[in-house]
Design a protein around this motif. Structure first.
Motif, short mmCIF file in Angstrom:
data_model
loop_
_atom_site.label_atom_id
_atom_site.label_comp_id
_atom_site.label_asym_id
_atom_site.label_seq_id
_atom_site.Cartn_x
_atom_site.Cartn_y
_atom_site.Cartn_z
N GLN A 163 0.85 -1.18 0.00
CA GLN A 163 0.00 0.00 0.00
C GLN A 163 0.88 1.23 0.00
OE1 GLN A 163 -2.93 0.09 3.15
NE2 GLN A 163 -4.20 1.52 2.01
N ALA A 164 0.82 1.97 -1.10
CA ALA A 164 1.56 3.23 -1.21
C ALA A 164 0.74 4.33 -0.56
CB ALA A 164 1.82 3.53 -2.68
N PRO A 165 1.38 5.41 -0.15
CA PRO A 165 0.65 6.51 0.48
C PRO A 165 -0.50 7.01 -0.39
CG PRO A 165 3.00 6.82 0.73
CD PRO A 165 2.83 5.66 -0.20
N GLY A 166 -1.67 7.07 0.20
CA GLY A 166 -2.84 7.58 -0.50
C GLY A 166 -3.45 6.65 -1.50
N LYS A 167 -2.98 5.40 -1.52
CA LYS A 167 -3.51 4.44 -2.50
C LYS A 167 -4.08 3.21 -1.80
CE LYS A 167 -0.57 5.88 -6.31
NZ LYS A 167 0.33 5.42 -7.41
N GLU A 168 -4.76 2.40 -2.58
CA GLU A 168 -5.34 1.18 -2.05
C GLU A 168 -4.25 0.11 -1.88
OE1 GLU A 168 -9.82 1.56 -3.99
OE2 GLU A 168 -8.45 0.02 -4.68
N ARG A 169 -4.58 -0.91 -1.10
CA ARG A 169 -3.68 -2.03 -0.91
C ARG A 169 -3.76 -2.93 -2.14
NH1 ARG A 169 -3.53 -4.77 4.95
NH2 ARG A 169 -3.47 -2.52 5.38
N ILE B 30 12.37 -0.13 -7.94
CA ILE B 30 12.12 1.17 -8.56
C ILE B 30 11.36 2.05 -7.56
CG2 ILE B 30 12.15 0.23 -10.90
CD1 ILE B 30 9.13 0.18 -10.88
N PRO B 31 11.41 3.35 -7.72
CA PRO B 31 10.74 4.24 -6.75
C PRO B 31 9.25 3.94 -6.58
CG PRO B 31 12.25 5.50 -8.09
CD PRO B 31 12.23 4.12 -8.68
N GLU B 32 8.61 3.45 -7.63
CA GLU B 32 7.18 3.11 -7.52
C GLU B 32 6.93 1.94 -6.57
OE1 GLU B 32 7.86 5.55 -11.00
OE2 GLU B 32 8.82 3.71 -10.30
N GLY B 33 7.96 1.29 -6.15
CA GLY B 33 7.85 0.20 -5.18
C GLY B 33 7.79 0.68 -3.74
N THR B 34 7.89 1.96 -3.53
CA THR B 34 7.79 2.53 -2.19
C THR B 34 6.39 2.32 -1.64
OG1 THR B 34 9.50 4.17 -2.58
CG2 THR B 34 7.89 4.66 -0.86
N ALA B 35 6.31 1.62 -0.52
CA ALA B 35 5.00 1.28 0.05
C ALA B 35 5.23 0.55 1.37
CB ALA B 35 4.21 0.39 -0.90
N VAL B 36 4.15 0.37 2.08
CA VAL B 36 4.16 -0.57 3.21
C VAL B 36 3.75 -1.93 2.65
CG1 VAL B 36 3.19 -1.17 5.44
CG2 VAL B 36 3.62 1.23 4.87
N TYR B 37 4.56 -2.93 2.91
CA TYR B 37 4.32 -4.28 2.41
C TYR B 37 3.71 -5.14 3.52
CZ TYR B 37 6.77 -3.27 -1.90
OH TYR B 37 7.13 -2.76 -3.12
N TYR B 38 2.63 -5.81 3.18
CA TYR B 38 1.91 -6.65 4.14
C TYR B 38 1.92 -8.10 3.67
CZ TYR B 38 -0.11 -2.22 5.76
OH TYR B 38 -0.31 -0.95 6.24
N CYS B 39 2.10 -9.01 4.62
CA CYS B 39 1.90 -10.41 4.31
C CYS B 39 0.55 -10.85 4.87
CB CYS B 39 3.02 -11.28 4.86
SG CYS B 39 3.25 -11.21 6.65
#
Length: 122
Positions: A37-43, A85-94
């Motif tokens: 989930q990136a900032p301001g986006k859906e999971r 890549i920069p677009e991979g910036t997010a919180v990653y959840y398992c």
């Protein structure tokens, strides 16, 4: 089942990280998935793996760069992320579901970890 994700951090574009997700109990009969989930986006779905590890699924944008794997003896699933890549910036959840095979749908998963933050930046 409780899940604990780890391994996130700051990495430069083109770099690699390996995320881990450790379960509190046996998950050998369950499929597991990674979402982000990136900032301001859906999971969004990233990858999933079947109970045995024989079947894996990836979203198109990470195919060839990310690899999901599991070690049932350690009740742990991994996400090896290369060529970030920069677009991979997010919180990653398992997450895990009480089924043998994974799903790309967020709602199909029963248990979630707390997330680990990945920042791809120079």
């Amino acid at each position: 089942v409780q899940l604990q994700a780890s391994g996130g951090g700051l990495v430069q574009p083109g770099g690699s990280l390996r995320l881990s997700c450790a379960a509190s109990g046996s998950i050998s009969s369950y499929a597991l998935g990674w979402f982000r989930q990136a900032p301001g986006k859906e999971r969004d779905f990233v990858a999933a793996i079947s109970y045995s590890g024989d079947s894996t699924y990836y979203t198109n944008s990470v195919k060839g760069r990310f690899t999901i794997s599991r070690d049932n003896a350690k009740n742990t699933v991994y996400l090896q992320m290369n060529s970030l890549i920069p677009e991979g910036t997010a919180v990653y959840y398992c997450a895990t579901r009480k089924k043998m095979y994974g799903s790309r749908r967020y709602a199909d998963y029963d248990y979630w970890g707390q997330g680990t933050k990945v920042t791809v930046s120079s």
